[in-house]
Design a protein around this motif. Structure first.
Motif, PDB file in Angstrom:
ATOM      1  N   LYS A  83       0.831  -1.209   0.000  1.00  0.00           N
ATOM      2  CA  LYS A  83       0.000   0.000   0.000  1.00  0.00           C
ATOM      3  C   LYS A  83       0.868   1.262   0.000  1.00  0.00           C
ATOM      4  CE  LYS A  83      -3.806   2.152   2.566  1.00  0.00           C
ATOM      5  NZ  LYS A  83      -4.674   2.031   3.774  1.00  0.00           N
ATOM      6  N   ARG A  84       1.990   1.198   0.710  1.00  0.00           N
ATOM      7  CA  ARG A  84       2.881   2.359   0.847  1.00  0.00           C
ATOM      8  C   ARG A  84       3.407   2.820  -0.512  1.00  0.00           C
ATOM      9  NH1 ARG A  84       7.517   2.515   5.479  1.00  0.00           N
ATOM     10  NH2 ARG A  84       8.940   4.080   4.649  1.00  0.00           N
ATOM     11  N   TYR A  85       3.661   1.855  -1.423  1.00  0.00           N
ATOM     12  CA  TYR A  85       4.259   2.215  -2.709  1.00  0.00           C
ATOM     13  C   TYR A  85       3.299   2.034  -3.881  1.00  0.00           C
ATOM     14  CZ  TYR A  85       8.367   2.111   0.217  1.00  0.00           C
ATOM     15  OH  TYR A  85       9.260   2.352   1.227  1.00  0.00           O
ATOM     16  N   LYS A  86       2.028   2.128  -3.578  1.00  0.00           N
ATOM     17  CA  LYS A  86       1.008   1.967  -4.613  1.00  0.00           C
ATOM     18  C   LYS A  86       1.105   3.056  -5.680  1.00  0.00           C
ATOM     19  CE  LYS A  86      -3.941   1.000  -5.036  1.00  0.00           C
ATOM     20  NZ  LYS A  86      -5.244   0.923  -4.311  1.00  0.00           N
ATOM     21  N   GLY A  87       1.543   4.241  -5.283  1.00  0.00           N
ATOM     22  CA  GLY A  87       1.603   5.354  -6.230  1.00  0.00           C
ATOM     23  C   GLY A  87       2.900   5.452  -7.003  1.00  0.00           C
ATOM     24  N   VAL A  88       3.856   4.567  -6.737  1.00  0.00           N
ATOM     25  CA  VAL A  88       5.133   4.600  -7.459  1.00  0.00           C
ATOM     26  C   VAL A  88       4.922   4.100  -8.889  1.00  0.00           C
ATOM     27  CG1 VAL A  88       7.446   3.592  -7.598  1.00  0.00           C
ATOM     28  CG2 VAL A  88       6.531   4.296  -5.386  1.00  0.00           C
ATOM     29  N   LYS A 145      17.181  -2.068 -10.340  1.00  0.00           N
ATOM     30  CA  LYS A 145      17.232  -2.622  -8.978  1.00  0.00           C
ATOM     31  C   LYS A 145      16.004  -2.210  -8.165  1.00  0.00           C
ATOM     32  CE  LYS A 145      19.954   1.155  -6.930  1.00  0.00           C
ATOM     33  NZ  LYS A 145      21.154   1.498  -6.132  1.00  0.00           N
ATOM     34  N   GLN A 146      15.476  -0.999  -8.446  1.00  0.00           N
ATOM     35  CA  GLN A 146      14.269  -0.544  -7.756  1.00  0.00           C
ATOM     36  C   GLN A 146      13.053  -1.337  -8.223  1.00  0.00           C
ATOM     37  OE1 GLN A 146      14.483   3.546  -8.971  1.00  0.00           O
ATOM     38  NE2 GLN A 146      15.756   4.166  -7.238  1.00  0.00           N
ATOM     39  N   LYS A 147      13.010  -1.637  -9.525  1.00  0.00           N
ATOM     40  CA  LYS A 147      11.900  -2.425 -10.083  1.00  0.00           C
ATOM     41  C   LYS A 147      11.853  -3.818  -9.464  1.00  0.00           C
ATOM     42  CE  LYS A 147      11.361  -0.450 -14.726  1.00  0.00           C
ATOM     43  NZ  LYS A 147      11.459  -0.735 -16.182  1.00  0.00           N
ATOM     44  N   GLN A 158      14.160   4.146   1.238  1.00  0.00           N
ATOM     45  CA  GLN A 158      14.254   5.608   1.218  1.00  0.00           C
ATOM     46  C   GLN A 158      14.071   6.144  -0.198  1.00  0.00           C
ATOM     47  OE1 GLN A 158      14.787   7.839   3.995  1.00  0.00           O
ATOM     48  NE2 GLN A 158      14.108   9.205   2.367  1.00  0.00           N
ATOM     49  N   GLU A 159      14.676   5.452  -1.161  1.00  0.00           N
ATOM     50  CA  GLU A 159      14.546   5.873  -2.555  1.00  0.00           C
ATOM     51  C   GLU A 159      13.092   5.785  -3.015  1.00  0.00           C
ATOM     52  OE1 GLU A 159      17.217   3.517  -4.884  1.00  0.00           O
ATOM     53  OE2 GLU A 159      19.020   4.315  -3.920  1.00  0.00           O
ATOM     54  N   LEU A 160      12.426   4.692  -2.684  1.00  0.00           N
ATOM     55  CA  LEU A 160      11.022   4.535  -3.081  1.00  0.00           C
ATOM     56  C   LEU A 160      10.126   5.546  -2.381  1.00  0.00           C
ATOM     57  CD1 LEU A 160      10.616   0.639  -3.205  1.00  0.00           C
ATOM     58  CD2 LEU A 160      10.821   2.228  -5.131  1.00  0.00           C
ATOM     59  N   ASP A 161      10.446   5.851  -1.103  1.00  0.00           N
ATOM     60  CA  ASP A 161       9.677   6.873  -0.388  1.00  0.00           C
ATOM     61  C   ASP A 161       9.778   8.218  -1.098  1.00  0.00           C
ATOM     62  OD1 ASP A 161       8.735   5.213   1.591  1.00  0.00           O
ATOM     63  OD2 ASP A 161      10.327   5.679   3.016  1.00  0.00           O
ATOM     64  N   VAL A 208       6.791  10.481  -3.612  1.00  0.00           N
ATOM     65  CA  VAL A 208       6.420  11.908  -3.573  1.00  0.00           C
ATOM     66  C   VAL A 208       6.583  12.534  -4.950  1.00  0.00           C
ATOM     67  CG1 VAL A 208       7.001  14.164  -2.599  1.00  0.00           C
ATOM     68  CG2 VAL A 208       7.041  12.121  -1.142  1.00  0.00           C
ATOM     69  N   ILE A 209       7.711  12.255  -5.592  1.00  0.00           N
ATOM     70  CA  ILE A 209       8.005  12.851  -6.887  1.00  0.00           C
ATOM     71  C   ILE A 209       7.003  12.399  -7.955  1.00  0.00           C
ATOM     72  CG2 ILE A 209       9.709  12.901  -8.769  1.00  0.00           C
ATOM     73  CD1 ILE A 209      11.886  12.830  -6.612  1.00  0.00           C
ATOM     74  N   HIS A 210       6.669  11.133  -7.952  1.00  0.00           N
ATOM     75  CA  HIS A 210       5.769  10.598  -8.971  1.00  0.00           C
ATOM     76  C   HIS A 210       4.344  11.142  -8.854  1.00  0.00           C
ATOM     77  CE1 HIS A 210       8.436   6.807  -9.835  1.00  0.00           C
ATOM     78  NE2 HIS A 210       9.024   7.953 -10.145  1.00  0.00           N
ATOM     79  N   LYS A 211       3.994  11.652  -7.676  1.00  0.00           N
ATOM     80  CA  LYS A 211       2.667  12.240  -7.491  1.00  0.00           C
ATOM     81  C   LYS A 211       2.603  13.670  -8.011  1.00  0.00           C
ATOM     82  CE  LYS A 211       1.097   9.525  -3.511  1.00  0.00           C
ATOM     83  NZ  LYS A 211       0.728   9.569  -2.068  1.00  0.00           N
TER      84      LYS A 211
END
Length: 332
Positions: free
Chosen positions: A191-196, A204-206, A255-258, A262-265
């Motif tokens: 749920k935390r990274y639903k907006g990424v 590596k993030q994917k 931290q990167e995904l957090d 924000v940026i992706h929103k």
């Protein structure tokens, strides 16, 4: 001698001069005995009194019946479960030092088992910090020996499970900040990274995000898949030093995904660059989102070159100066 072979033990001496127990007398061994008899030793089983009581305690632990006389067959029957047990351990349990002294020494005693008599009556008692003559003091000491042996065996069995427990605790304490069951923290991270936006992530993030969102419903398998994505190897094959590497990489990717969340929103115009800046000092963390238009990017590059000329060659000093300037700007 052959007819009464059950009352004797055969040993073969290797190139290092160490005698290894030969559990089975076959044609190949008999042939070697005729060609190189100096490589073999025969030893009579003379086990009674305390040693027999200790051996019967082993058999009790292994759920084998007591014996009044000890011979080769009895030794082999009781040694085999220990060897099978060691082979059943995964690579992590076979090498980790994050277990008690007794568990480590028991593991070494089983691995180095060449002479079953020495293994049972010297190496294993020593591994459990008990001397053979002390066990003769009372039935209580013999019972304590059995308890310690069972505890060490159980600890080795659970070594990998404890690694998974520590990773789970790290996720709850360091990532989410509260204790939760598997289903709870798995859903919380999804749920935390639903907006990424996955298409905008680095490889590596994917991979990490895909493992977080994995449909796996088994806790151990899910944690193992997370670990493999972070270290590039099966979790059961890692060495102790890689556990902290795993945790550091997990924290960094979270931290990167957090930040990317924000940026992706944010709505970004064509050619525009967006940054999320975090500066942490003794006074706490300050954050700010920064937008740079396509037109401003050229100015940024020019000013950056001028600033670089003024900065010191020492990396730490340079970072300290930039952090100080960023702090002042954020305070305005």
């Amino acid at each position: 001698l052959f007819i009464n072979r059950g009352d004797f033990a055969l040993y073969e001496v290797d190139n290092k001069g160490e005698a290894r127990f030969v559990p089975e007398l076959n044609d190949s061994t008999l042939y070697m005995m005729t060609r190189q008899p100096n490589r073999f030793q025969v030893k009579a089983f003379e086990i009674s009194g305390l040693r027999l009581r200790v051996f019967n305690k082993y058999r009790e632990i292994l759920e084998q019946g007591k014996t009044s006389k000890l011979g080769q067959e009895g030794f082999i029957e009781s040694v085999r479960p220990f060897l099978v047990f060691y082979r059943s351990l995964n690579e992590y349990a076979k090498q980790t030092e994050r277990i008690s002294f007794e568990a480590r020494e028991l593991r070494a005693a089983i691995l180095d088992a060449k002479d079953p008599e020495k293994t049972f009556f010297e190496a294993i008692p020593k591994a459990l910090r008990m001397e053979l003559d002390v066990l003769d003091a009372s039935d209580a000491k013999l019972a304590e020996f059995a308890v310690k042996l069972n505890e060490a065996i159980q600890e080795l069995k659970e070594a990998y499970g404890e690694l998974l427990n520590r990773i789970e605790k790290f996720i709850c304490d360091e990532i989410l900040g509260k204790t939760m069951e598997f289903e709870g923290y798995k859903n919380a991270l999804a749920k935390r990274y639903k907006g990424v936006k996955e298409h905008r992530l680095l490889p590596k993030q994917k991979v990490f995000l895909a493992r977080l969102n994995s449909p796996l419903n088994d806790r151990d398998s899910w944690l193992a898949s997370i670990g493999q994505s972070l270290l590039g190897k099966p979790l059961e094959r890692i060495v102790d030093s890689e556990e902290e590497v795993l945790k550091d990489r997990m924290k960094q990717l979270v931290q990167e995904l957090d930040n990317l969340q924000v940026i992706h929103k944010m709505k970004v115009e064509e050619g525009e660059q967006v940054f999320k800046l975090d500066v942490t000092t003794a006074d706490g963390m300050r954050s700010q989102n920064i937008r740079i238009s396509k037109e401003q990017l050229e100015n940024v590059k020019g000013v950056s070159k001028e600033v670089e000329k003024l900065l010191a060659k020492n990396k730490n000093l340079t970072l300290a100066v930039l952090s100080h300037l960023l702090g002042k700007e954020l305070d305005k």
